[in-house]
Design a protein around this motif. Structure first.
Motif, mmCIF file in Angstrom:
data_model
loop_
_atom_site.group_PDB
_atom_site.id
_atom_site.type_symbol
_atom_site.label_atom_id
_atom_site.label_comp_id
_atom_site.label_asym_id
_atom_site.label_seq_id
_atom_site.Cartn_x
_atom_site.Cartn_y
_atom_site.Cartn_z
ATOM 1 N N LEU A 5 0.871 -1.159 0.032
ATOM 2 C CA LEU A 5 -0.092 0.060 0.057
ATOM 3 C C LEU A 5 0.965 1.304 0.014
ATOM 4 N N LEU A 6 0.790 1.844 -1.068
ATOM 5 C CA LEU A 6 1.593 3.124 -1.227
ATOM 6 C C LEU A 6 0.726 4.425 -1.097
ATOM 7 N N ALA A 7 1.245 5.253 0.066
ATOM 8 C CA ALA A 7 0.595 6.464 0.194
ATOM 9 C C ALA A 7 1.573 7.674 0.005
ATOM 10 N N GLU A 8 1.409 8.312 -1.106
ATOM 11 C CA GLU A 8 2.265 9.548 -1.446
ATOM 12 C C GLU A 8 1.385 10.550 -2.025
ATOM 13 N N ASP A 9 1.343 11.861 -1.515
ATOM 14 C CA ASP A 9 0.529 12.887 -2.006
ATOM 15 C C ASP A 9 0.953 13.492 -3.424
ATOM 16 N N ASP A 10 2.213 13.386 -3.894
ATOM 17 C CA ASP A 10 2.838 14.054 -5.084
ATOM 18 C C ASP A 10 2.256 13.022 -6.065
ATOM 19 N N ASP A 11 1.469 13.389 -6.990
ATOM 20 C CA ASP A 11 0.999 12.611 -8.167
ATOM 21 C C ASP A 11 1.935 11.807 -8.778
ATOM 22 N N ASP A 32 -3.461 8.990 -2.277
ATOM 23 C CA ASP A 32 -2.958 10.189 -2.307
ATOM 24 C C ASP A 32 -2.816 10.714 -0.901
ATOM 25 N N ARG A 33 -3.035 10.009 0.044
ATOM 26 C CA ARG A 33 -3.036 10.523 1.647
ATOM 27 C C ARG A 33 -3.277 9.532 2.679
ATOM 28 N N GLY A 34 -2.740 9.763 3.619
ATOM 29 C CA GLY A 34 -3.169 8.808 4.611
ATOM 30 C C GLY A 34 -4.660 8.509 5.199
ATOM 31 N N THR A 35 -5.203 9.489 5.094
ATOM 32 C CA THR A 35 -6.686 9.447 5.448
ATOM 33 C C THR A 35 -7.605 8.281 4.113
ATOM 34 N N ALA A 36 -6.910 8.386 3.085
ATOM 35 C CA ALA A 36 -7.330 7.406 2.132
ATOM 36 C C ALA A 36 -6.908 6.089 2.182
ATOM 37 N N ALA A 37 -5.795 5.903 2.509
ATOM 38 C CA ALA A 37 -5.077 4.665 3.109
ATOM 39 C C ALA A 37 -5.770 3.775 4.152
ATOM 40 N N THR A 51 5.026 4.812 2.731
ATOM 41 C CA THR A 51 4.291 5.896 2.783
ATOM 42 C C THR A 51 5.418 7.117 3.065
ATOM 43 N N ASP A 52 5.086 8.279 2.385
ATOM 44 C CA ASP A 52 5.417 9.441 2.514
ATOM 45 C C ASP A 52 5.252 9.881 4.004
ATOM 46 N N ILE A 53 6.376 10.888 4.639
ATOM 47 C CA ILE A 53 6.035 11.302 5.974
ATOM 48 C C ILE A 53 5.166 12.335 5.965
ATOM 49 N N VAL A 54 5.422 13.279 4.998
ATOM 50 C CA VAL A 54 4.856 14.818 5.028
ATOM 51 C C VAL A 54 3.700 14.774 4.046
ATOM 52 N N MET A 55 2.242 14.486 4.595
ATOM 53 C CA MET A 55 1.259 14.491 3.590
ATOM 54 C C MET A 55 -0.007 15.488 4.190
ATOM 55 N N PRO A 56 -0.936 15.710 3.431
ATOM 56 C CA PRO A 56 -1.861 16.384 4.203
ATOM 57 C C PRO A 56 -2.941 15.608 4.991
ATOM 58 N N GLU A 57 -3.695 16.239 5.766
ATOM 59 C CA GLU A 57 -4.750 15.531 6.891
ATOM 60 C C GLU A 57 -4.029 14.540 7.600
ATOM 61 N N MET A 58 -3.282 13.788 7.178
ATOM 62 C CA MET A 58 -2.586 12.750 8.268
ATOM 63 C C MET A 58 -1.213 12.347 7.547
ATOM 64 N N ASP A 59 -0.129 12.403 8.802
ATOM 65 C CA ASP A 59 1.128 12.129 7.986
ATOM 66 C C ASP A 59 1.274 10.748 8.267
ATOM 67 N N GLY A 60 2.439 10.398 7.594
ATOM 68 C CA GLY A 60 2.987 9.175 7.548
ATOM 69 C C GLY A 60 3.211 8.412 8.797
ATOM 70 N N ILE A 79 9.297 7.081 3.049
ATOM 71 C CA ILE A 79 10.156 7.924 1.964
ATOM 72 C C ILE A 79 9.640 9.219 2.338
ATOM 73 N N THR A 80 10.890 9.906 2.012
ATOM 74 C CA THR A 80 10.637 11.185 2.684
ATOM 75 C C THR A 80 11.781 12.445 2.077
ATOM 76 N N GLY A 81 11.491 13.536 1.679
ATOM 77 C CA GLY A 81 12.393 14.402 1.570
ATOM 78 C C GLY A 81 12.941 15.329 2.710
ATOM 79 N N PHE A 82 12.327 15.158 4.097
ATOM 80 C CA PHE A 82 12.449 15.959 5.069
ATOM 81 C C PHE A 82 13.000 15.038 6.272
ATOM 82 N N ALA A 83 14.413 14.544 6.100
ATOM 83 C CA ALA A 83 14.928 13.494 7.084
ATOM 84 C C ALA A 83 14.584 13.890 8.549
ATOM 85 N N ALA A 84 14.794 15.297 8.878
ATOM 86 C CA ALA A 84 14.525 15.781 10.145
ATOM 87 C C ALA A 84 13.086 15.337 10.924
#
Length: 124
Positions: A5-11, A32-37, A51-60, A79-84
């Protein structure tokens, strides 16, 4: 077949990752988001939450916590672009893997294969 199950907000990223993983033999459901997953996790069984960590509505991270409560055996990879962000209150599931963007598709496939002890010569 291993189900992801892949949750990633960037199309474009979601489409790119889903296609690459399907091409090497994984069954991928992409949202496209955690709330859909979350409803999918409640209805069905998946082997991996990717899952991406930074997503709208519910983070990864919250998604992973809820997914782990539903199925403690499910593997989790962020998967994230924001390691911190991954350090958020030490809230990640203990066995979770983190793959920082940018990464090559080969790296993603190798990490997923490693999670499931799949030996594959994959050309991407």
């Amino acid at each position: 077949m291993i189900r992801i199950l892949l949750a990633e907000d960037d199309d474009s990223m979601r489409e790119y990752l889903a296609r690459a993983l399907a091409r090497v033999g994984y069954a991928v459901t992409a949202v496209d988001r955690g709330t859909a997953a979350l409803p999918l996790l409640e209805q069905d069984r998946y082997d991996l939450l990717l899952t991406d960590i930074v997503m709208p509505e519910m983070d990864g991270i919250e998604l992973a916590q809820r997914a782990s409560a539903l199925d403690p055996m499910m593997r989790v990879m962020f998967i994230t672009g924001f390691a911190a962000v991954t350090l958020k209150n030490g809230a990640m599931p203990p066995q979770a893997k983190v793959l920082s963007k940018p990464f090559h598709l080969r790296d993603l496939v190798c990490e997923v294969n490693r999670l499931f002890d799949v030996e594959a010569a994959t050309e991407l």
